[in-house]
Write an enzyme that holds these catalytic residues in place. Structure first.
Site, PDB file in Angstrom:
ATOM      1  N   LYS A  68       0.846  -1.196   0.000  1.00  0.00           N
ATOM      2  CA  LYS A  68       0.000   0.000   0.000  1.00  0.00           C
ATOM      3  C   LYS A  68       0.881   1.246   0.000  1.00  0.00           C
ATOM      4  O   LYS A  68       1.861   1.320   0.746  1.00  0.00           O
ATOM      5  CB  LYS A  68      -0.906  -0.010   1.235  1.00  0.00           C
ATOM      6  CG  LYS A  68      -2.010   1.038   1.175  1.00  0.00           C
ATOM      7  CD  LYS A  68      -2.999   0.848   2.319  1.00  0.00           C
ATOM      8  CE  LYS A  68      -4.129   1.852   2.227  1.00  0.00           C
ATOM      9  NZ  LYS A  68      -5.103   1.685   3.320  1.00  0.00           N
ATOM     10  N   ARG A 122      -5.363 -10.060   9.385  1.00  0.00           N
ATOM     11  CA  ARG A 122      -4.333  -9.030   9.596  1.00  0.00           C
ATOM     12  C   ARG A 122      -4.619  -8.270  10.891  1.00  0.00           C
ATOM     13  O   ARG A 122      -3.709  -7.998  11.674  1.00  0.00           O
ATOM     14  CB  ARG A 122      -4.305  -8.086   8.397  1.00  0.00           C
ATOM     15  CG  ARG A 122      -3.344  -6.901   8.523  1.00  0.00           C
ATOM     16  CD  ARG A 122      -3.337  -6.154   7.190  1.00  0.00           C
ATOM     17  NE  ARG A 122      -2.870  -4.785   7.278  1.00  0.00           N
ATOM     18  CZ  ARG A 122      -1.595  -4.411   7.149  1.00  0.00           C
ATOM     19  NH1 ARG A 122      -0.658  -5.321   6.955  1.00  0.00           N
ATOM     20  NH2 ARG A 122      -1.256  -3.131   7.213  1.00  0.00           N
ATOM     21  N   TYR A 179      -5.526  -0.467  17.409  1.00  0.00           N
ATOM     22  CA  TYR A 179      -5.634  -1.848  17.884  1.00  0.00           C
ATOM     23  C   TYR A 179      -5.492  -1.948  19.394  1.00  0.00           C
ATOM     24  O   TYR A 179      -5.839  -2.982  19.976  1.00  0.00           O
ATOM     25  CB  TYR A 179      -4.572  -2.720  17.198  1.00  0.00           C
ATOM     26  CG  TYR A 179      -4.829  -2.870  15.719  1.00  0.00           C
ATOM     27  CD1 TYR A 179      -5.756  -3.789  15.244  1.00  0.00           C
ATOM     28  CD2 TYR A 179      -4.159  -2.070  14.797  1.00  0.00           C
ATOM     29  CE1 TYR A 179      -6.000  -3.912  13.886  1.00  0.00           C
ATOM     30  CE2 TYR A 179      -4.401  -2.189  13.432  1.00  0.00           C
ATOM     31  CZ  TYR A 179      -5.325  -3.113  12.985  1.00  0.00           C
ATOM     32  OH  TYR A 179      -5.576  -3.228  11.644  1.00  0.00           O
TER      33      TYR A 179
END
Length: 327
Positions: free
Chosen positions: A169, A278, A310
């Site tokens: 990315k 992921r 996260y």
């Protein structure tokens, strides 16, 4: 082979074709090219096919505001559309826009769906063969789906236990970990991919797609084993650029179908996509106490704030804090 750039007719004077040439000349990734073209077309059609040169900031404001309040697009989607239009005017048409003032989409915080380690194991129990190995890599290395599919045999380093992600990315390269427990399976997969490549050569095929100008720089590399995809497609396809018949990598819909079936058979209620593994990889590393900057590098996040989200899903209550009564 829908991730390979098609050729642009050299004689074409189409506005969209000139825009595509501009994006390629400036080195933008193909995914970015497709995304920008999509939003610029949406912008043009929204204004009844009016040429962008005859429009300006008020038209951009109107279009972006409509995305926010009529289409209920997320802030991220609205920002992508804005970036596409900024590129169109400032870099392609060389027009300096007035200050933009549009109605911004409402910010809504969404936490990623994360599977527990037990849930991941349950999904894997209902998978087999190369599809199981692919999910194990998504979970074990934190790869994005397109990064997994684009892996070449040469990108795996068994000595250093690393996987090199090429043109991830943002069109950036990075390295992530190659799980020790998958080495034997990966070696077996490499053997299968190499044998399939040898058969393709005998059948008169065997040249893999080469990105950018590598086909001209290394004309024989496309037939070498190291450049072959780790997870090759089951059939030969036609390259949209050259019309050459060759074997590409597996299509993304193939793995998505197997993951969806395994989730249902495992009885997991949570929505599970390939990207969920992921998310689960990241959460597991945080639970194990690894430094967030290290995890950021493994994931290829340009901003640590993307990784920090996260910390909210660690299963330890708000902000990953352990309650005093539990300790």
């Amino acid at each position: 082979m829908d991730d390979i750039r098609p050729n642009i007719p050299p004689e074409s004077r189409s506005f969209i074709h000139s825009l595509q040439r501009s994006l390629r000349d400036k080195g933008y990734a193909y995914k970015t090219e497709k995304t920008y073209i999509h939003w610029i077309k949406r912008f043009i059609f929204y204004h009844k096919k009016k040429h962008p040169q005859d429009m300006g900031a008020p038209h951009i404001n109107q279009f972006l505001s409509a995305l926010g309040h009529d289409r209920h697009c997320s802030p991220a989607t609205q920002r992508i559309a804005l970036n596409a239009l900024i590129y169109l005017y400032r870099k392609h048409l060389n027009v300096e826009l007035e200050a933009l003032d549009f109605e911004k989409s409402k910010q809504s915080k969404r936490l990623p769906v994360v599977l527990s380690d037990a849930e991941v194991r349950q999904v894997l129990k209902h998978m087999q063969g190369k599809h199981k190995l692919m999910v194990e890599l998504l979970y074990g290395s934190g790869l994005r789906l397109n990064e997994l599919l684009s892996l070449r045999i040469k990108d795996l380093d068994f000595e250093l236990s690393t996987i090199t992600v090429r043109s991830g990315k943002g069109d950036k390269d990075r390295t992530t970990l190659l799980p020790e427990g998958l080495k034997e399976k990966l070696r077996a997969q490499i053997t299968k991919a190499t044998q399939l490549h040898q058969q393709d050569l005998l059948d008169g095929y065997g040249e893999v797609y080469m990105p950018y100008a590598l086909a001209q720089k290394y004309p024989s590399a496309a037939r070498e084993p190291g450049w072959q995809y780790l997870f090759p497609a089951t059939s030969i396809g036609r390259d949209p650029r050259s019309g050459v018949l060759r074997r590409h990598h597996l299509h993304e819909t193939t793995l998505r179908k197997f993951v969806g079936r395994a989730r249902r058979e495992a009885g997991i209620i949570k929505p599970v996509s390939c990207h969920t593994f992921r998310h689960s990889f990241t959460t597991r590393l945080l639970q194990q106490g690894y430094d967030i900057r290290t995890i950021q590098k493994l994931l290829g996040h340009s901003d640590v704030r993307t990784t920090e989200i996260y910390t909210h899903v660690l299963g330890r209550g708000a902000m990953g804090v352990i309650s005093p009564i539990d300790s």
